[in-house]
Design an enzyme around this catalytic site. Structure first.
Site, PDB file in Angstrom:
ATOM      1  N   LYS B  81     -10.633  15.142  28.144  1.00 30.45           N
ATOM      2  CA  LYS B  81      -9.531  14.524  28.883  1.00 30.45           C
ATOM      3  C   LYS B  81      -8.534  15.606  29.283  1.00 30.45           C
ATOM      4  O   LYS B  81      -8.233  16.507  28.487  1.00 30.45           O
ATOM      5  CB  LYS B  81      -8.857  13.465  27.998  1.00 30.45           C
ATOM      6  N   SER B 156      -5.830   4.963  29.634  1.00 30.15           N
ATOM      7  CA  SER B 156      -5.694   6.080  30.532  1.00 30.15           C
ATOM      8  C   SER B 156      -6.867   7.066  30.541  1.00 30.15           C
ATOM      9  O   SER B 156      -7.010   7.838  31.470  1.00 30.15           O
ATOM     10  CB  SER B 156      -4.424   6.851  30.174  1.00 30.15           C
ATOM     11  N   SER B 180      -5.631   3.714  24.954  1.00 34.07           N
ATOM     12  CA  SER B 180      -6.185   4.539  26.028  1.00 34.07           C
ATOM     13  C   SER B 180      -7.590   5.074  25.787  1.00 34.07           C
ATOM     14  O   SER B 180      -8.211   5.620  26.699  1.00 34.07           O
ATOM     15  CB  SER B 180      -5.255   5.715  26.329  1.00 34.07           C
TER      16      SER B 180
END
Lengths: 473, 482, 102
Positions: B81, B156, B180
Site C-alpha cells: 500500500k 482505503s 481499511s
C-alpha cells in the site's frame, strides 16, 4: 511619573537544553552547533511515517531538575501542541500539558526570597531559521534557511509562579536557577549558546494588594543584562500607558537588543489555539518510586547547601564573595585547601581575584600545592605580589610553589639583608624618616616602595613596616 | 472479467522456489506480466517496480542455488500500500501533496519482508491518506473491483485488495484504521486481517490516526495470511506502541476447527444489512454449529456509537498528523510571498476534498471550547467500547459479524455523500477503537456475483483465534462448493 | 451539542485558518453542511451518560517505553535535501518568515 505607585509582577519561563548524548526522540547526537543539517535523521525531520521514542536519560535529567527545585515528581503524559512554523518539523511540538513530570516546587534565592515553581516539564526544541537578505533581519528578507540540527533536542521548561517583583529579583532568580541547573549536571546552562533561554511575563499593578494587571510575554532575551533591561523597559512602557489612561493589551513582545526596547509581534488573525491532545505515539511516563528515590539520593549538593558550607567554614566572608565562589565552582577547592590548614581570607582572596579569571585551570590546581602557597604568603615568605606571580605560574602548568618561587628568584630575604637595606634607605632619607616617626603613615608606603625597588621586589612589605616600626624607638 | 483459475499461493511459491520447481525470476516475471495485462482496467498499482523486483528475484535465485534459505516468503511477489515508506521508491499516499516523494528510509515491515525473501513488485492505490472506503478518493484515479469493474474495490486499501483478488500478486500489505483492510477484502473476496494494535510496527506507515492505524496482510487464503503475519509481526524499538512481547509464530491447527468454541453473533451488526448478507451469516452459523461451535447472539451496545466516536478521534489525530505536509521539507510546494502563505497555498492545492474535510472536522473537534464535547466524549466512548467487548469476551471466545452491511457498491454511488460513505465502515470500526484483531474472510457471493465477507473478532493478542475460525469457514465454503 | 452549538460558516472559516487551508465561499458553505451532518450524527454519543467514564487515548495500556541514550547514525543531508522543494547552502530554503515585529 509615579512609578512608586506601581508594583511589577513577573513570572519567568526558563527553557533549558538537557545535556543528553542524543536527542529526545531519536539517536541523533545532541551537540551544539555543527555544520547545518548534519545531526538529522528521518525522525527529527518529522518525515512522514516516523515515530518518537523517548530518551530515558532525558526523563532522568528532568527528574534531577525536579528534585533540585523541590518539586513533586509525578506520573506524566505527552501532548501535542499544534501550530505551524517552518522550524517545527512536524508542525506540532511534543510537550507536556496538564500532566507534567514536575509540579509545585520552589527556589530559594540567596537573598532569602522564595520563588514558587509551578512546573518543570519535558518538551522538544525546534530547528533554527536564519533570514536571508540585508543584515539578517526579518524585514527586507527574501527568504529563510532552516537548519534542523537543534530540532528534537530535549528541553525542560521551568515555569515560575508570578512571585518576582523587580528586574533585579528576576536576575537573581535566573542566576540562582542556572546555578542549580548546572549543579545537577542536567544542563550546561550557557545562555550565550541558547542552552538556557528566558521568556518573561510582565505586568504591573497598583500596590501589593491589587489584582494582577494584564501581562505581556517578552521573548528573545539572550542574557541576564538583556533580561533586566527588557523587564525595566516593559514596566516603564506599561506604567506610561496606564498613566495616560490606556489599557494594556495582552500580547507577545520581542526584545530588540539594539534599541533596548520591546516590540509587539505581528498579531495573528486567529487567536492562538494550540489544540492540545494526548500524543498517541507515546505511552505515559510513570517513574517508579525506586527511580525517584535514587534520583533524590544521588542529587549532588546544590548551590545553597554549598554556600552554607563555605559560610560555616569562614563565617566572616561576605555573602557576595561566597555566591561568586560557588558560582565559579571553586568552593570545593577552597574547602579543601582550608582543611589543609590554609588561611581562609588569603585563600578566598587568591581564588576570587586571581584564579577566577582562569576557572578551568584553577579547578585543576593541586589542593596541597595551593595550600602551601597560601601558607607562604601568610608566613611572609612571599609578598602578595610574589604570591600572585607564583600562582600565575601554577595556573599555567602547575608545580610546587616552592620550586616556582625559587625559579622566579623569590627566595625569602633573610632579616639581616633586609635590615641592611632599610638602614641604608633611612640614612639616605632622614627627613622622610622624621615624618614617619612623627606619625605620618603615608610615608611608610614611600619606604616600602624604595625597599622594593632596591630588592627588586624580593622584600616582604609587612616585614619592611615591622622594621620601620622597630627603628622608631 | 474472467480471473485465471488458481494462481499459486504464497506458500506454494515459497516452497516451489526453495525446491527449485521454478525460479523467483519466473514468478516475478509472471506477476509483472499479469499486472501488465490486467492493471490497465483495474488500476490497482500506482507504481510497478519491475526492474528492482527482477534484480531482487535474481538475488533470491542465487541464494537458493547456493543452498541458502531466503526466508519464509522466498521469492513471493508482494504489493505494498502506498502509505508504507519504501526507500528511494516514490511513496504517494494517493495524494498529490507528496509529489512523488522518495523516502530516505524503509518502513520496518519492508525490512522484515526483505529479510524473509519477499519481493516488492509495486505500490498499490489507496484513498488519499487512507481516508475513504472506496479508493475513489485517490488523487490518481479509482481502483476498480476485479469482480465487476463498475464497482469499487472498497477502501482505503482498495489497490492492495484488488491486486490480490485479480491474481497479480499472492500477497499485499494494507493498513486498517477503521476497516481499511477488512472492508476492501470483503468487497474483493480475499482474506484481510487487522492484527492486534501493537503487533505490527507502524514505523514507516504514514500516519492517518496513530491510535487506530495497524498494518496487516491481504491474501487469497487464510494460510497465506498466517505466513505474511508471521513475517511482519514482532517488537520494533522504533515504535513506542509496539508490543514488547514474544510473538511466537502463529500456527493454526486446521484439524482443530471450531469445536467447543463459544461464538457470539454481534446483534447490533445484523440491523440494516442486506438480506443476502443476512443469509450468509445464517449459513455460517449452521457450518459453525456443525463443526461443534456454540453459537449465541451477543450484544455489544456501544458499537452503535462507535462510528460517531471514530469520526471525531480519527480526524482529530489526522489533523495533527497531516500538519507536516507544509511544503518545507519534502513533497509539493506552491509558492507564496511568505512562508505562511506558501504553506496555505501548498496545502490547499495538495490535499483532496475528503482529506480537507477530515482535517477540518478534526481541527474543529480539538479546538478551544469544543474539545470536551467532541474529542473528550469520543475518548470516553472508546472506554465504553473496550468495556463492552471485555464483558462480551467473558462469555465468548470469538465474535462473528458481517464485514460490511452491503457488498461492493458502484463507482460514484456514494462519493458525494460523506456520511453514507462513512456508514459502510460501521461493522469494522469498533475493533479499531478497542485495538483488537479482526479478520474478513470470503464467504460466498451475492446474486450479482459480488463477494461477501464475514468478520471474525477476538480479544487483543488472540489473532490466531480469528485465523483459526476464518480457516474453518474457508474450508466449509470450499467443501460446500465441491 | 445543542442546535446553537452546531458548526457555523464562521467556525468553518476559523478552522480553515487554523489548519492552513484556503477555502472558497462555496467550499465553506459545503463543508458547513457536511460537517454539520457528521456532527449531528455524533449526537448519539452525547445522549449517553458518560460522567465518570475515563477517556481512552490508546487502545493498549502501556507505560514507560524508553530508548537508551546511545548515539546512532544520522542521515546524509544530500538525500533529504534532494527531496526538498527548496534548498540552499545545505539548508532548507523557505519564503520569508513573517513572525517578526510589526
Amino acid at each position: 511619573m509615579s512609578e512608586e505607585k506601581y508594583e511589577p509582577v513577573i513570572g519567568l519561563e526558563v527553557h533549558c537544553e538537557l545535556k543528553t548524548a542524543t536527542k529526545l526522540w531519536c539517536a541523533c547526537p545532541n551537540e551544539f552547533g555543527g555544520e547545518p543539517n548534519t545531526h538529522i535523521c528521518p525522525i527529527c525531520l518529522g518525515l512522514p511515517g516516523t515515530l518518537p521514542v523517548l530518551n530515558r536519560n532525558a526523563v532522568e535529567y528532568a527528574m534531577w531538575i525536579g528534585a533540585a527545585l523541590n518539586c513533586e515528581i509525578k506520573p506524566s503524559k505527552f501532548h501535542r501542541k499544534n501550530y505551524f512554523y517552518p522550524d517545527m518539523p512536524k508542525d506540532f511540538q511534543i510537550s507536556q500539558y496538564d500532566e507534567p513530570i514536575n509540579v509545585q516546587g520552589y527556589l530559594d534565592l540567596p537573598t532569602g526570597i522564595r520563588i514558587r515553581i509551578e512546573r518543570a516539564h519535558i518538551e522538544e526544541d525546534t530547528g533554527k531559521s536564519s533570514h536571508l537578505g540585508k543584515s539578517g533581519r526579518i524585514h527586507a528578507s527574501y527568504g529563510a534557511l532552516v537548519d534542523y540540527n537543534r530540532a528534537g533536542v530535549p528541553l525542560v521548561e521551568i515555569v515560575s509562579a508570578p512571585d518576582i517583583r523587580s528586574s533585579e529579583q528576576a536576575k537573581d532568580y535566573v542566576s540562582e536557577l542556572r546555578a542549580v541547573l548546572v549543579a545537577t549536571g542536567a544542563t550546561d546552562g550557557r545562555m550565550e549558546e541558547g542552552s538556557l533561554r528566558v521568556d518573561a511575563n510582565v505586568s504591573v499593578r497598583k500596590g501589593p494588594n491589587a489584582p494582577f494587571g494584564t501581562r505581556c510575554e517578552i521573548k528573545n532575551v539572550n542574557s541576564l543584562r538583556s533580561l533586566v533591561r527588557a523587564i525595566e523597559y516593559e514596566i516603564k512602557r506599561q506604567i506610561e500607558i496606564l498613566e495616560d489612561g490606556g489599557r494594556i493589551v495582552q500580547q507577545t513582545r520581542h526584545f530588540n537588543e539594539d534599541t533596548l526596547s520591546t516590540v509587539a509581534l505581528r498579531s495573528k488573525e486567529e487567536a492562538q489555539d494550540y489544540r492540545y491532545f494526548p500524543e498517541p505515539d507515546l505511552p505515559p511516563v510513570s517513574p517508579l518510586d525506586t527511580w525517584i528515590n535514587k534520583v533524590k539520593q544521588e542529587l549532588p549538593p546544590l548551590p545553597s547547601q554549598r554556600r552554607a558550607k563555605v559560610k560555616e567554614t569562614f563565617g566572616t566572608a561576605e555573602d557576595s564573595q561566597i555566591i561568586t565562589l560557588v558560582e565559579q565552582d571553586l568552593d570545593g577547592l577552597f574547602l579543601d585547601v582550608v582543611s589543609r590548614g590554609a588561611d581562609c581570607e588569603i585563600a578566598l582572596r587568591r581564588l576570587l581575584n586571581e584564579a577566577a579569571s582562569q576557572i578551568e585551570a584553577a579547578k585543576k590546581l593541586d589542593a596541597q600545592d595551593f595550600a602551601e602557597l597560601i601558607g607562604m604568603e601568610k608566613s611572609g615568605k612571599l609578598s602578595a605580589t610574589q604570591c600572585k606571580a607564583v600562582l600565575a605560574n601554577m595556573l599555567e602548568g602547575g608545580g610546587s610553589p616552592m620550586q616556582i618561587a625559587a625559579s622566579l628568584g623569590f627566595e625569602g630575604m633573610n632579616s639581616n639583608e633586609l635590615e641592611e637595606v632599610i638602614t641604608q634607605i633611612i640614612n639616605d632619607n632622614p627627613d622622610a624618616f622624621e615624618r614617619f616617626k612623627a606619625g605620618d603613615e603615608k610615608v611608610s608606603q614611600f619606604f616600602v616602595g624604595q625597599v622594593m625597588k632596591a630588592t627588586k621586589g624580593k622584600a616582604n612589605g609587612k616585614a619592611v613596616i615591622e622594621f620601620l616600626e622597630a627603628k622608631k624607638s | 472479467m474472467k480471473l485465471s483459475d488458481k494462481p499459486l499461493s504464497a506458500k506454494e511459491i515459497a516452497a516451489g522456489i526453495k525446491n527449485k520447481t521454478f525460479s523467483a525470476t519466473e514468478i516475478v516475471r509472471n506477476s509483472l506480466s499479469r499486472i501488465d495485462k490486467l492493471d490497465g482496467d483495474i488500476h490497482a498499482f500506482l507504481a510497478v517496480t519491475g526492474d528492482q523486483a527482477l534484480l531482487r528475484a535474481k538475488e533470491i535465485d542465487e541464494m537458493v542455488s547456493k543452498g541458502e534459505d531466503p526466508g519464509i516468503l522466498a521469492g513471493v511477489p508482494i504489493g505494498i500500500k502506498d502509505n508504507i515508506c519504501t526507500r528511494k521508491v516514490a511513496t504517494t499516499c494517493g495524494s498529490k501533496i507528496l509529489n512523488e516523494w522518495k523516502p530516505p528510509y524503509d518502513a520496518t515491515v519492508i525490512e522484515k519482508l526483505r529479510s524473509q525473501g519477499a519481493i516488492v513488485v509495486g505500490k498499490t492505490n489507496m484513498d488519499e491518506f487512507a481516508m475513504g472506503s472506496s479508493t475513489e478518493h485517490s488523487a490518481f484515479g479509482p481502483t476498480r473491483n476485479p469482480h465487476n469493474i463498475n464497482c469499487v474495490p472498497g477502501g482505503s486499501s482498495g489497490g492492495s485488495a484488488a491486486s490480490v483478488a485479480s491474481g497479480m500478486v499472492p500477497l499485499a500489505l494494507g493498513s486498517d484504521t477503521g476497516g481499511s483492510i477488512r472492508q476492501p477484502a470483503a468487497f474483493c473476496g480475499v482474506v484481510g486481517l487487522k492484527p492486534t494494535y501493537g503487533l505490527v510496527s507502524r514505523y514507516g506507515l504514514v500516519a492517518f490516526a496513530s491510535s487506530l492505524d495497524q498494518i496487516g496482510p491481504f491474501s487469497r487464503n487464510v494460510e497465506d495470511s498466517v505466513l505474511l503475519s508471521n513475517a511482519i509481526m514482532g517488537h520494533d524499538p522504533l515504535d513506542s506502541t509496539s508490543l514488547d512481547i514474544e510473538t511466537p509464530p502463529i500456527k493454526i491447527d486446521i484439524d482443530k476447527g471450531v469445536k467447543g468454541l463459544r461464538i457470539g453473533i454481534i446483534s447490533e451488526f445484523l440491523e440494516g444489512i442486506s438480506p443476502e448478507i443476512s443469509k450468509a451469516i445464517e449459513l455460517a452459523c449452521k457450518y459453525l454449529e456443525e463443526g461443534g461451535g456454540q453459537i449465541e447472539s451477543c450484544s455489544v451496545p456501544s458499537v452503535r456509537q462507535s462510528l460517531s466516536a471514530y469520526y471525531l478521534i480519527a480526524p482529530a489525530e489526522a489533523s495533527s498528523n497531516l500538519a507536516r505536509f507544509d511544503g518545507v521539507r519534502f513533497g509539493m510546494r506552491v509558492d507564496g510571498k511568505n512562508a505562511e502563505e506558501m504553506m496555505v497555498n501548498t496545502r490547499t492545492a495538495g490535499f483532496g476534498n475528503e482529506v480537507k474535510r477530515r482535517i477540518m472536522l478534526g481541527t474543529y473537534a480539538l479546538s478551544a471550547g469544543y474539545y470536551d464535547a467532541y474529542y473528550g466524549s469520543a475518548q470516553k466512548l472508546r472506554t465504553l467500547v473496550i468495556r463492552d467487548f471485555k464483558s462480551a469476551y467473558q462469555k465468548f471466545d470469538v465474535l462473528l459479524s458481517p464485514t460490511t452491511p452491503t457488498t461492493a457498491f458502484e463507482i460514484g454511488a456514494k462519493v458525494d455523500d460523506p456520511l453514507t460513505m462513512y456508514l459502510s465502515d460501521v461493522c469494522t470500526i469498533p475493533t479499531n477503537l478497542a485495538g483488537h484483531p479482526a479478520i474478513s474472510v470470503p464467504f460466498g457471493h451475492d446474486s450479482k456475483g459480488l463477494p461477501i465477507g464475514l468478520q471474525v473478532l477476538a480479544p487483543a493478542l488472540k489473532d490466531n483465534l480469528t485465523l483459526r475460525v476464518a480457516k474453518y469457514l474457508e474450508s466449509a465454503v470450499e467443501k460446500a462448493n465441491v | 451539542m445543542n442546535n446553537e452549538n452546531l458548526i457555523t460558516e464562521k467556525d468553518v472559516a476559523h478552522v480553515a485558518a487554523l489548519a492552513r487551508l484556503h477555502l472558497t465561499t462555496k467550499e465553506i458553505a459545503d463543508f458547513t453542511t457536511q460537517l454539520r451532518s457528521i456532527l449531528e450524527h455524533g449526537r448519539d454519543i452525547t445522549a449517553l451518560d458518560l460522567a465518570g467514564i475515563p477517556p481512552t487515548s490508546g487502545p493498549i495500556p502501556l507505560e514507560n517505553v524508553f530508548r537508551e541514550d546511545v548515539a546512532g547514525s544520522c542521515i546524509d543531508k544530500s538525500e533529504v535535501l534532494s527531496q526538498a522543494p527548496g534548498h540552499q547552502e545545505g539548508q532548507f530554503l523557505v519564503p520569508p518568515l513573517l513572525d517578526g515585529s510589526e
